[in-house]
Scaffold this motif. Sequence first.
Motif, PDB file in Angstrom:
ATOM      1  N   GLU A  37      -3.222   4.195  -9.169  1.00  0.00           N
ATOM      2  CA  GLU A  37      -3.541   2.826  -8.785  1.00  0.00           C
ATOM      3  C   GLU A  37      -2.407   2.266  -7.934  1.00  0.00           C
ATOM      4  O   GLU A  37      -1.228   2.531  -8.207  1.00  0.00           O
ATOM      5  N   PRO A  38      -2.728   1.482  -6.918  1.00  0.00           N
ATOM      6  CA  PRO A  38      -1.672   0.837  -6.134  1.00  0.00           C
ATOM      7  C   PRO A  38      -0.836  -0.075  -7.027  1.00  0.00           C
ATOM      8  O   PRO A  38      -1.381  -0.825  -7.848  1.00  0.00           O
ATOM      9  N   THR A  39       0.470   0.010  -6.882  1.00  0.00           N
ATOM     10  CA  THR A  39       1.362  -0.786  -7.710  1.00  0.00           C
ATOM     11  C   THR A  39       2.748  -0.865  -7.076  1.00  0.00           C
ATOM     12  O   THR A  39       3.123  -0.019  -6.278  1.00  0.00           O
ATOM     13  N   LEU A  40       3.493  -1.888  -7.457  1.00  0.00           N
ATOM     14  CA  LEU A  40       4.904  -1.965  -7.087  1.00  0.00           C
ATOM     15  C   LEU A  40       5.659  -1.023  -8.005  1.00  0.00           C
ATOM     16  O   LEU A  40       5.322  -0.894  -9.181  1.00  0.00           O
ATOM     17  N   THR A  58       3.483   2.109  -4.506  1.00  0.00           N
ATOM     18  CA  THR A  58       2.538   3.215  -4.442  1.00  0.00           C
ATOM     19  C   THR A  58       1.213   2.671  -3.947  1.00  0.00           C
ATOM     20  O   THR A  58       0.721   1.666  -4.468  1.00  0.00           O
ATOM     21  N   LEU A  59       0.649   3.328  -2.945  1.00  0.00           N
ATOM     22  CA  LEU A  59      -0.657   2.974  -2.399  1.00  0.00           C
ATOM     23  C   LEU A  59      -1.606   4.142  -2.614  1.00  0.00           C
ATOM     24  O   LEU A  59      -1.178   5.258  -2.897  1.00  0.00           O
ATOM     25  N   ASN A  60      -2.911   3.885  -2.497  1.00  0.00           N
ATOM     26  CA  ASN A  60      -3.886   4.972  -2.561  1.00  0.00           C
ATOM     27  C   ASN A  60      -4.892   4.797  -1.427  1.00  0.00           C
ATOM     28  O   ASN A  60      -4.645   4.039  -0.486  1.00  0.00           O
ATOM     29  N   SER A 114      -8.402   0.832   0.370  1.00  0.00           N
ATOM     30  CA  SER A 114      -7.682  -0.069   1.271  1.00  0.00           C
ATOM     31  C   SER A 114      -7.600  -1.494   0.756  1.00  0.00           C
ATOM     32  O   SER A 114      -6.590  -2.157   0.971  1.00  0.00           O
ATOM     33  N   ALA A 115      -8.614  -1.983   0.060  1.00  0.00           N
ATOM     34  CA  ALA A 115      -8.557  -3.359  -0.448  1.00  0.00           C
ATOM     35  C   ALA A 115      -7.467  -3.490  -1.518  1.00  0.00           C
ATOM     36  O   ALA A 115      -6.652  -4.417  -1.475  1.00  0.00           O
ATOM     37  N   ALA A 116      -7.436  -2.565  -2.459  1.00  0.00           N
ATOM     38  CA  ALA A 116      -6.433  -2.620  -3.530  1.00  0.00           C
ATOM     39  C   ALA A 116      -5.026  -2.382  -2.963  1.00  0.00           C
ATOM     40  O   ALA A 116      -4.069  -3.041  -3.370  1.00  0.00           O
ATOM     41  N   SER A 117      -4.904  -1.459  -2.027  1.00  0.00           N
ATOM     42  CA  SER A 117      -3.596  -1.184  -1.424  1.00  0.00           C
ATOM     43  C   SER A 117      -3.105  -2.372  -0.616  1.00  0.00           C
ATOM     44  O   SER A 117      -1.914  -2.693  -0.620  1.00  0.00           O
ATOM     45  N   ARG A 176       1.638  -8.312  -1.799  1.00  0.00           N
ATOM     46  CA  ARG A 176       2.530  -8.756  -2.882  1.00  0.00           C
ATOM     47  C   ARG A 176       3.959  -8.281  -2.631  1.00  0.00           C
ATOM     48  O   ARG A 176       4.918  -9.035  -2.822  1.00  0.00           O
ATOM     49  N   ALA A 177       4.100  -7.030  -2.182  1.00  0.00           N
ATOM     50  CA  ALA A 177       5.432  -6.490  -1.897  1.00  0.00           C
ATOM     51  C   ALA A 177       6.111  -7.288  -0.799  1.00  0.00           C
ATOM     52  O   ALA A 177       7.292  -7.637  -0.906  1.00  0.00           O
ATOM     53  N   VAL A 178       5.382  -7.612   0.253  1.00  0.00           N
ATOM     54  CA  VAL A 178       5.946  -8.387   1.350  1.00  0.00           C
ATOM     55  C   VAL A 178       6.376  -9.766   0.865  1.00  0.00           C
ATOM     56  O   VAL A 178       7.452 -10.262   1.232  1.00  0.00           O
TER      57      VAL A 178
END
Length: 116
Positions: free
Chosen positions: A43-46, A96-98, A101-104, A110-112
Amino acid sequence: MEVQRQGKPQFFPDQLHDWMGLVPATEGKAAALLFPTVTPDREPTLTDSGRTVEPGDFFSAATQDRYPDVFGLLPEPRPTDDLRARLTQLPHQALTLNHDSAASTTVLERAVSLVL
């Protein structure tokens, strides 16, 4: 088992403008650094990877692979220690991205927002 291969496009600087309408930058300013990793099954996450700027993050005549230096004509690589030290002082975030595209995009936004 099917093997998938990924090709990388290689352009001369003038082709960026002619083919895609892009004008190459001659300088830039960095306000923060993001260190993304694409992992399709997560899952996409910081993340808190402790990732910082490393020597392998820089391109040089020694690391580019478009033309091998068969005649030994390329200039010696310029030291990047000073630039690396300056970039390390900037706010940074690993993530981490996957392939979703919407979740990433949500995690990237959020990271930015955290580093700027």
